[in-house]
Design a protein around this motif. Structure first.
Motif, short mmCIF file in Angstrom:
data_model
loop_
_atom_site.label_atom_id
_atom_site.label_comp_id
_atom_site.label_asym_id
_atom_site.label_seq_id
_atom_site.Cartn_x
_atom_site.Cartn_y
_atom_site.Cartn_z
N PRO A 1 -16.38 31.08 1.58
CA PRO A 1 -16.16 30.54 3.15
C PRO A 1 -16.91 28.46 2.64
CG PRO A 1 -17.12 32.40 3.60
CD PRO A 1 -17.17 32.36 1.82
N LEU A 2 -17.55 28.37 1.55
CA LEU A 2 -17.96 27.27 1.39
C LEU A 2 -17.36 26.71 0.71
CD1 LEU A 2 -21.93 27.80 -0.01
CD2 LEU A 2 -20.83 26.57 2.00
N SER A 3 -15.83 27.30 -0.03
CA SER A 3 -14.90 26.44 -0.85
C SER A 3 -14.34 25.82 0.38
CB SER A 3 -14.40 26.74 -1.66
OG SER A 3 -13.75 26.87 -2.43
N ALA A 4 -13.86 26.68 1.62
CA ALA A 4 -12.64 26.90 2.35
C ALA A 4 -13.81 25.38 3.58
CB ALA A 4 -12.64 27.79 3.00
N ILE A 5 -14.81 25.37 3.71
CA ILE A 5 -15.09 24.29 4.29
C ILE A 5 -14.96 22.76 3.78
CG2 ILE A 5 -17.33 23.65 5.55
CD1 ILE A 5 -18.32 26.50 6.16
N ALA A 6 -14.90 23.29 2.17
CA ALA A 6 -14.96 21.63 1.43
C ALA A 6 -14.16 21.43 1.54
CB ALA A 6 -15.08 22.21 0.28
N ASP A 7 -12.01 21.97 1.47
CA ASP A 7 -11.45 21.68 2.04
C ASP A 7 -10.95 21.55 2.63
OD1 ASP A 7 -9.56 21.65 -0.65
OD2 ASP A 7 -7.78 22.77 0.91
N LEU A 8 -11.23 22.23 3.69
CA LEU A 8 -11.29 21.42 5.30
C LEU A 8 -11.85 20.01 5.52
CD1 LEU A 8 -12.52 24.73 7.46
CD2 LEU A 8 -9.76 23.74 7.10
N GLY A 9 -12.69 19.91 4.88
CA GLY A 9 -13.06 18.48 4.76
C GLY A 9 -12.54 17.14 4.44
N THR A 10 -11.84 18.01 3.36
CA THR A 10 -10.89 17.13 2.41
C THR A 10 -10.08 17.17 3.07
OG1 THR A 10 -11.59 17.52 0.31
CG2 THR A 10 -9.37 16.67 0.62
N MET A 11 -9.47 17.79 4.42
CA MET A 11 -8.11 17.65 5.31
C MET A 11 -8.75 16.25 6.57
SD MET A 11 -6.22 21.07 6.31
CE MET A 11 -5.59 20.79 7.77
N PRO B 1 -4.56 23.86 -3.04
CA PRO B 1 -5.48 23.22 -1.88
C PRO B 1 -5.91 24.86 -1.14
CG PRO B 1 -4.36 21.49 -2.79
CD PRO B 1 -3.18 22.37 -3.05
N ILE B 2 -5.16 25.48 -1.07
CA ILE B 2 -5.23 26.11 0.08
C ILE B 2 -4.93 27.94 -1.44
CG2 ILE B 2 -3.63 28.36 1.12
CD1 ILE B 2 -1.56 26.33 1.59
N GLN B 3 -4.70 28.11 -2.66
CA GLN B 3 -5.19 28.97 -3.20
C GLN B 3 -6.62 28.67 -3.40
OE1 GLN B 3 -5.21 28.62 -7.39
NE2 GLN B 3 -3.95 30.19 -7.70
N LEU B 4 -7.57 27.23 -3.94
CA LEU B 4 -8.90 27.18 -4.52
C LEU B 4 -9.28 26.90 -3.32
CD1 LEU B 4 -8.01 23.79 -6.66
CD2 LEU B 4 -8.58 25.85 -7.69
N SER B 5 -8.96 27.36 -1.82
CA SER B 5 -9.57 27.64 -1.29
C SER B 5 -10.46 28.61 -0.64
CB SER B 5 -9.30 27.50 0.39
OG SER B 5 -9.02 25.46 0.07
N HIS B 6 -9.25 29.49 -1.65
CA HIS B 6 -9.87 31.36 -0.78
C HIS B 6 -11.35 32.07 -2.47
CE1 HIS B 6 -6.55 30.71 1.05
NE2 HIS B 6 -6.17 32.49 1.49
N PHE B 7 -11.49 30.89 -3.09
CA PHE B 7 -12.12 31.46 -4.43
C PHE B 7 -13.20 30.33 -4.15
CE2 PHE B 7 -7.50 32.85 -5.99
CZ PHE B 7 -8.36 33.87 -6.07
N TYR B 8 -14.53 30.41 -4.41
CA TYR B 8 -15.70 30.07 -4.94
C TYR B 8 -15.44 29.76 -6.07
CZ TYR B 8 -20.43 28.88 -5.76
OH TYR B 8 -21.39 28.62 -5.94
N LYS B 9 -15.00 28.02 -6.46
CA LYS B 9 -15.11 27.26 -7.04
C LYS B 9 -15.11 25.79 -7.34
CE LYS B 9 -12.08 26.80 -10.56
NZ LYS B 9 -12.86 26.43 -12.20
N GLU B 10 -15.63 24.92 -7.81
CA GLU B 10 -16.39 24.15 -7.56
C GLU B 10 -14.69 22.98 -7.54
OE1 GLU B 10 -14.13 23.91 -12.13
OE2 GLU B 10 -15.38 25.08 -10.66
N ASP B 11 -13.63 23.57 -6.99
CA ASP B 11 -13.07 21.99 -7.15
C ASP B 11 -12.63 21.71 -5.91
OD1 ASP B 11 -11.20 22.25 -10.33
OD2 ASP B 11 -11.30 24.39 -9.85
#
Length: 363
Positions: free
Chosen positions: A76-86, A115-125
């Motif tokens: 979820p943190l990874s997904a939240i970070a990418d929503l912030g990027t949007m 970005p959709i793929q990475l948002s599903h995983f706990y990764k630093e990207d």
């Protein structure tokens, strides 16, 4: 099933490290339980900021760590970070272009495959992407904001001259210098560029503490300030005020550099030997890890993950980006847009575009 190898490694390390109590323990590289090197992971080259955020949240939510707990919090943190990027995509585009363009850009990013793929995983990207684009946003704000200082600048030599004694004249000059210095400090504090420079420094420090490959974004603030020197406002200044602008640029860059270093020191503490915040000598083990990683990426060592690059064409990365990273429609559209903006820059309309286009071209 922990099928993503990088996620699996971060979850593994996050399960082994544990929170510390107090700043003294936090900055003690040799003994800290947050340092992966002290928990059986002699090779760790990821940024520690995403790791620490997830680990402390796991401790707060569950009271203990484990593979499942780190995954349930990290993803979820990874997904939240990418929503912030949007959101940042919208903010950056709306600063330079129209709101319709910003909405369209955000919609395109929302459909990009990687970005959709990475948002599903706990990764630093996704974390480094968010903080990097935050730095870009602050740079764009610097580019589009006014200086906000020096509106009524006067030369020191323009003071009143009198027939006072030498001692009185010196006292008068000292008082004038103090007043001028105080006014100068107040001008910098009230300038909108000060907070933007501080924001840039925070974003840069967090980005580099998430992944070292974010270091080049440091050039964005100096680039934005240099581009401002080509504005009509700057060209209309006299030589004295132009010299003062050069000082302003140096001050804002220095402030951002200091802030970014302090943030990096806090967010990536074990890049330094410690103990204590001011133990700033580089950590030899961390440096050795970074050098080993660079060697692995060159292909000079027989390292299994590097074999995927064997016998690839020079266009392999580009094909990957267009076909799979963005998806074919967005891949073609993005590079067509890049080419179109490049053409506009060549034709002379470069000021609105050069910062973003130049960053894309360089990186």
């Amino acid at each position: 099933q922990y099928l993503h190898p990088d996620e699996r490694f971060l979850v593994w390390v996050g399960s082994d490290i544990s929170p510390v109590h107090g700043l003294e323990a936090y900055f003690d590289t040799a003994t800290s339980s947050l340092n992966p090197h002290n928990r059986g992971h002699g090779f760790f080259v990821y940024g520690t900021l995403p790791l620490f955020i997830a680990r402390y949240l796991v401790e707060w939510i569950y009271g203990h760590s484990g593979f499942n707990e780190m995954t349930l919090v990290g993803r979820p943190l990874s997904a939240i970070a990418d929503l912030g990027t949007m959101i940042l995509v919208y903010l950056v585009a709306s600063q330079l272009y129209k709101k319709k363009v910003a909405l369209l850009a955000t919609a395109f990013y929302a459909c990009a495959v990687l970005p959709i793929q990475l948002s599903h995983f706990y990764k630093e990207d996704t974390f480094v992407n968010f903080f990097t684009l935050s730095a870009v946003y602050f740079s764009v704000k610097v580019l589009t904001s006014s200086w906000g200082i020096n509106k009524n600048q006067q030369d020191f030599s323009n003071g009143n001259r009198s027939s006072e004694t030498t001692e009185s004249q010196n006292n008068h000059l000292d008082t004038a210098v103090l007043r001028r210095s105080g006014k100068l400090i107040r001008e910098y504090i009230s300038s909108p560029l000060l907070l933007l420079s501080i924001g840039f420094g925070i974003a840069l420090g967090c980005a580099v503490a998430s992944k070292l490959t974010a270091v080049p974004v440091a050039m964005m603030l100096p680039a934005a300030l240099v581009i401002k020197m080509f504005s009509n406002e700057f060209k209309s200044l006299n030589s004295l005020k132009r010299q003062r602008r050069y000082l302003d640029i140096l001050v804002f860059i220095s402030i951002a550099a200091i802030v970014s270093f302090v943030i990096f020191r806090w967010a990536q503490p074990y890049a330094f030997s410690g103990p204590g915040f001011f133990g700033l000598k580089p950590n030899p083990q961390w440096v050795a890890n970074i050098l080993e990683q660079r060697t692995q990426s060159t292909g000079d060592v027989d390292f299994p993950p590097a074999l995927q690059w064997a016998r690839r064409s020079k266009l392999f990365s580009l094909n990957n980006m267009i076909l799979w990273g963005l998806g074919l429609p967005l891949g073609l559209l993005s590079w067509a847009g890049f080419a179109l903006v490049g053409w506009r820059i060549v034709r002379g309309s470069w000021r609105p575009h050069i910062l973003l286009w130049g960053w894309t071209f360089f990186y």
